[in-house]
Design a protein around this motif. Sequence first.
Motif, PDB file in Angstrom:
ATOM      1  N   GLY A 105       0.818  -1.204   0.000  1.00 52.79           N
ATOM      2  CA  GLY A 105       0.000   0.000   0.000  1.00 52.79           C
ATOM      3  C   GLY A 105       0.849   1.249   0.000  1.00 52.79           C
ATOM      4  N   VAL A 106       0.778   2.023   1.062  1.00 46.68           N
ATOM      5  CA  VAL A 106       1.475   3.296   1.176  1.00 46.68           C
ATOM      6  C   VAL A 106       2.986   3.079   1.237  1.00 46.68           C
ATOM      7  N   ALA A 107       3.719   3.950   0.584  1.00 45.02           N
ATOM      8  CA  ALA A 107       5.182   3.825   0.538  1.00 45.02           C
ATOM      9  C   ALA A 107       5.801   3.855   1.925  1.00 45.02           C
ATOM     10  N   GLY A 108       6.749   2.975   2.138  1.00 42.54           N
ATOM     11  CA  GLY A 108       7.478   2.921   3.399  1.00 42.54           C
ATOM     12  C   GLY A 108       8.844   3.538   3.227  1.00 42.54           C
ATOM     13  N   SER A 109       9.710   3.328   4.179  1.00 40.59           N
ATOM     14  CA  SER A 109      11.038   3.913   4.077  1.00 40.59           C
ATOM     15  C   SER A 109      12.067   2.849   3.736  1.00 40.59           C
ATOM     16  N   GLU A 110      12.533   2.083   4.740  1.00 41.66           N
ATOM     17  CA  GLU A 110      13.544   1.061   4.492  1.00 41.66           C
ATOM     18  C   GLU A 110      13.071  -0.292   5.001  1.00 41.66           C
ATOM     19  N   TYR A 111      13.517  -1.333   4.312  1.00 35.40           N
ATOM     20  CA  TYR A 111      13.171  -2.703   4.667  1.00 35.40           C
ATOM     21  C   TYR A 111      14.451  -3.523   4.717  1.00 35.40           C
ATOM     22  N   ASP A 112      14.507  -4.492   5.626  1.00 31.72           N
ATOM     23  CA  ASP A 112      15.677  -5.356   5.749  1.00 31.72           C
ATOM     24  C   ASP A 112      15.684  -6.403   4.647  1.00 31.72           C
ATOM     25  N   ALA A 113      16.863  -6.730   4.170  1.00 34.71           N
ATOM     26  CA  ALA A 113      17.042  -7.778   3.166  1.00 34.71           C
ATOM     27  C   ALA A 113      18.392  -8.443   3.408  1.00 34.71           C
ATOM     28  N   GLN A 114      18.536  -9.662   2.895  1.00 30.05           N
ATOM     29  CA  GLN A 114      19.777 -10.418   3.023  1.00 30.05           C
ATOM     30  C   GLN A 114      20.305 -10.724   1.625  1.00 30.05           C
ATOM     31  N   ILE A 115      21.576 -10.441   1.402  1.00 26.30           N
ATOM     32  CA  ILE A 115      22.227 -10.719   0.125  1.00 26.30           C
ATOM     33  C   ILE A 115      23.427 -11.614   0.388  1.00 26.30           C
ATOM     34  N   VAL A 116      23.610 -12.603  -0.487  1.00 27.29           N
ATOM     35  CA  VAL A 116      24.790 -13.462  -0.439  1.00 27.29           C
ATOM     36  C   VAL A 116      25.564 -13.261  -1.731  1.00 27.29           C
ATOM     37  N   ALA A 117      26.867 -13.060  -1.610  1.00 30.77           N
ATOM     38  CA  ALA A 117      27.755 -12.971  -2.767  1.00 30.77           C
ATOM     39  C   ALA A 117      28.796 -14.070  -2.622  1.00 30.77           C
ATOM     40  N   GLN A 118      28.960 -14.868  -3.670  1.00 35.01           N
ATOM     41  CA  GLN A 118      29.960 -15.930  -3.657  1.00 35.01           C
ATOM     42  C   GLN A 118      30.938 -15.690  -4.789  1.00 35.01           C
ATOM     43  N   GLY A 119      32.170 -16.123  -4.569  1.00 28.07           N
ATOM     44  CA  GLY A 119      33.160 -15.936  -5.608  1.00 28.07           C
ATOM     45  C   GLY A 119      34.512 -16.498  -5.238  1.00 28.07           C
ATOM     46  N   ILE A 120      35.503 -16.070  -5.995  1.00 28.55           N
ATOM     47  CA  ILE A 120      36.896 -16.458  -5.786  1.00 28.55           C
ATOM     48  C   ILE A 120      37.566 -15.310  -5.041  1.00 28.55           C
ATOM     49  N   ASP A 121      38.125 -15.610  -3.878  1.00 30.24           N
ATOM     50  CA  ASP A 121      38.706 -14.579  -3.030  1.00 30.24           C
ATOM     51  C   ASP A 121      39.913 -13.940  -3.707  1.00 30.24           C
ATOM     52  N   ARG A 122      40.017 -12.645  -3.518  1.00 26.38           N
ATOM     53  CA  ARG A 122      41.172 -11.882  -3.992  1.00 26.38           C
ATOM     54  C   ARG A 122      41.305 -10.650  -3.114  1.00 26.38           C
ATOM     55  N   ILE A 123      42.452 -10.036  -3.120  1.00 25.45           N
ATOM     56  CA  ILE A 123      42.661  -8.816  -2.351  1.00 25.45           C
ATOM     57  C   ILE A 123      41.748  -7.727  -2.915  1.00 25.45           C
ATOM     58  N   GLY A 124      40.978  -7.096  -2.038  1.00 31.16           N
ATOM     59  CA  GLY A 124      40.103  -5.996  -2.448  1.00 31.16           C
ATOM     60  C   GLY A 124      38.689  -6.410  -2.841  1.00 31.16           C
ATOM     61  N   LEU A 125      38.398  -7.722  -2.835  1.00 28.74           N
ATOM     62  CA  LEU A 125      37.058  -8.154  -3.249  1.00 28.74           C
ATOM     63  C   LEU A 125      35.974  -7.600  -2.319  1.00 28.74           C
ATOM     64  N   LEU A 126      36.166  -7.751  -1.028  1.00 28.69           N
ATOM     65  CA  LEU A 126      35.167  -7.258  -0.082  1.00 28.69           C
ATOM     66  C   LEU A 126      35.012  -5.742  -0.195  1.00 28.69           C
TER      67      LEU A 126
END
Length: 177
Positions: A96-117
């Motif tokens: 219905g009426v617009a809200g502000s912020e909502y919680d969400a969960q994101i997963v990122a998978q990959g090959i580790d390297r310096i600077g990835l995070l």
Amino acid sequence: VGGTMGWLGFVKTPKARHKIKARLHIATSEDGPKSKPKPQSGMATNDRRIRLAKCCLPLPGDEIIGFRTTKRKIAVHRADCAQAVKMGGKIDVYWGVAGSEYDAQIVAQGIDRIGLLKDILEAFSKNRVRVKATSARAGAQNNITCRFSVAVRDLGELEQVMEKIAAINGVTQSYRE
């Protein structure tokens, strides 16, 4: 029958029903297809009787379903939530009426390297998505799994930032948990 939802059983006119539901920012399946409001950009969740389920964290833009709880409240789940299948007392609900912020969960998978995070966090920052918590685990063969708890305005914003993360060098997939 207590609470605002109980008043729907007492009122006779469509106008009275509409005013009660406008206060709740929901529509029920009892109203028929002609009176269902179109989903909008957000659902007001400041009503103590309505809560967003923590198991699936629905966002504006998700297909959602409501369930009556034992305390005459309404729990709102994503339509594809595994926990929602086990529940009874189904109620159709709509954003219905617009809200502000909502919680969400994101997963990122990959090959580790310096600077990835750093690059992933930069994608959140550039897309103006607030990161509330994060964890990262390195696995076998230099694989890494990063989990992020974020605050977003809607499903579109979440999908946009996941697309940016998926395009980062070293990230093999980015998905909503």
